[in-house]
Design a protein around this motif. Structure first.
Motif, PDB file in Angstrom:
ATOM      1  N   ASP A 112       0.865  -1.193   0.000  1.00 43.26           N
ATOM      2  CA  ASP A 112       0.000   0.000   0.000  1.00 43.26           C
ATOM      3  C   ASP A 112       0.898   1.238   0.000  1.00 43.26           C
ATOM      4  OD1 ASP A 112      -2.069   1.836   0.494  1.00 43.26           O
ATOM      5  OD2 ASP A 112      -2.472   1.117   2.525  1.00 43.26           O
ATOM      6  N   HIS A 176      -1.532   2.074   9.498  1.00 41.14           N
ATOM      7  CA  HIS A 176      -2.038   0.768   9.944  1.00 41.14           C
ATOM      8  C   HIS A 176      -1.025  -0.339   9.694  1.00 41.14           C
ATOM      9  CE1 HIS A 176      -2.677   0.052   5.595  1.00 41.14           C
ATOM     10  NE2 HIS A 176      -2.955   1.347   5.576  1.00 41.14           N
ATOM     11  N   CYS A 207       2.004   0.681   7.586  1.00 41.46           N
ATOM     12  CA  CYS A 207       1.949   1.815   6.669  1.00 41.46           C
ATOM     13  C   CYS A 207       1.937   3.104   7.477  1.00 41.46           C
ATOM     14  CB  CYS A 207       0.693   1.741   5.816  1.00 41.46           C
ATOM     15  SG  CYS A 207       0.701   0.320   4.728  1.00 41.46           S
ATOM     16  N   GLU A 209       1.172   6.985   6.860  1.00 46.23           N
ATOM     17  CA  GLU A 209       0.515   7.729   5.775  1.00 46.23           C
ATOM     18  C   GLU A 209      -0.044   9.074   6.223  1.00 46.23           C
ATOM     19  OE1 GLU A 209      -3.058   6.026   4.072  1.00 46.23           O
ATOM     20  OE2 GLU A 209      -2.968   4.327   5.420  1.00 46.23           O
ATOM     21  N   GLU A 240       2.383   7.981   1.498  1.00 50.50           N
ATOM     22  CA  GLU A 240       2.328   6.731   2.265  1.00 50.50           C
ATOM     23  C   GLU A 240       3.386   5.744   1.787  1.00 50.50           C
ATOM     24  OE1 GLU A 240      -1.358   4.558   1.701  1.00 50.50           O
ATOM     25  OE2 GLU A 240      -0.943   3.223   3.389  1.00 50.50           O
TER      26      GLU A 240
HETATM   27 CO    CO Z   1      -2.865   2.664   3.847  1.00 50.55          CO
END
Ligand code: CO
Ligand code: MF3
Length: 255
Positions: A112, A176, A207, A209, A240
């Motif tokens: 991500d 997260h 992550c 972000e 991110e």
């Molecule tokens: Co994310």
């Protein structure tokens, strides 16, 4: 949900997922041009997903609202903070900014990443500062991971940099944990206090972000159930990375 620590083998898979996410964002970036629509950007990302044979992480994902997210990419323009839905009607103009956010699943693991891009070559000075400060705040957060310590150190580092520049950190959305799910524990807020929160340790992958508003921090979600915008109409940026803590140090999997 407990924090799911990853083995070296699992982090190796996440490294491959991260590289694909990077490739998607790199493929989309040159198409961010005045006159392009956000759906044009989605089509580039969707084409790349097909070519690489990976599964998009966001398409079909159900948020709190329950409506499945319809696309591979999130395209959040100007005062849109996150989760902007690509549309053939949304035409990019010189001086706009657009946040591109995407994720994939590869060998059962997620990656991500997000970045915010200027449309055309002429950005207002304060807008350019918003982008550089938001990116620098992500770097400051990653530096805090490098120093060890707690997740509160990460949030505090991000927040300090953002507020020093006169901008605001969004509170409603946070970073997260990530692994076999897009969102795992722990939560990784972009604000906080040094020494607070969970101790960071090897095997954690998460992550970071930061979502940063040029004006006030407040956000609201539009009728479509997804698009988050600033309440005061100010511009917003989002960067991110997926970051892994390995036995050998900290690795950015989406760079
Ligand atoms: Co994310
Ligand atoms: N990077 C965002 C996140 O981690 C994007 C999620 S979009 C969604 O929450 F559609 F998957 F929700």
């Amino acid at each position: 949900m407990a924090v799911m620590l990853k083995t070296g083998e699992e982090i190796a898979r996440m490294r491959r997922a991260g590289a694909v996410v990077r490739a998607l964002l790199d493929a989309v970036r040159p198409h961010v041009q005045p006159g392009a629509t956000t759906m044009d950007l989605e089509q580039v990302a969707a084409g790349k997903v097909k070519e690489l044979g990976v599964t998009p992480a966001f398409k079909g994902y159900r948020g709190a609202a329950g409506t499945p997210y319809p696309c591979v990419l999130c395209t959040s323009v100007n005062d849109e903070v996150v989760h902007g839905i690509p549309s053939p009607k949304r035409v990019l103009r010189e001086g706009d900014i657009v946040s591109l956010d995407t994720g994939v699943i590869l060998e059962g693991f997620y990656g991500d990443s997000a970045t915010t891009v200027a449309v055309g070559g002429k950005l207002a000075e304060r807008t350019a500062r918003l982008l550089s400060a938001t990116e620098a705040s992500l770097t400051a957060g990653i530096d805090a991971v490098n120093r060890g310590g707690t997740l509160g150190d990460v949030g505090a580092a991000v927040q300090a940099l953002v507020e020093r520049e006169g901008f605001s950190v969004v509170r409603e959305f946070v970073g997260h944990g990530i692994g076999t799910h897009l969102h795992e524990d722990p939560q990784v807020p972009n604000y906080g206090q040094r020494g607070r929160g969970m101790k960071m340790r090897p095997g954690m992958v998460f992550c970071i972000e930061p979502m940063v508003n040029a004006g006030k921090a407040g956000v609201q979600v539009l009728e479509d159930g997804w698009t988050a915008v600033t309440v005061d109409g100010s511009l917003s940026a989002h960067f991110e990375h997926t970051v892994a803590i390995t036995e050998h140090g900290v690795e950015i999997l989406t760079r």
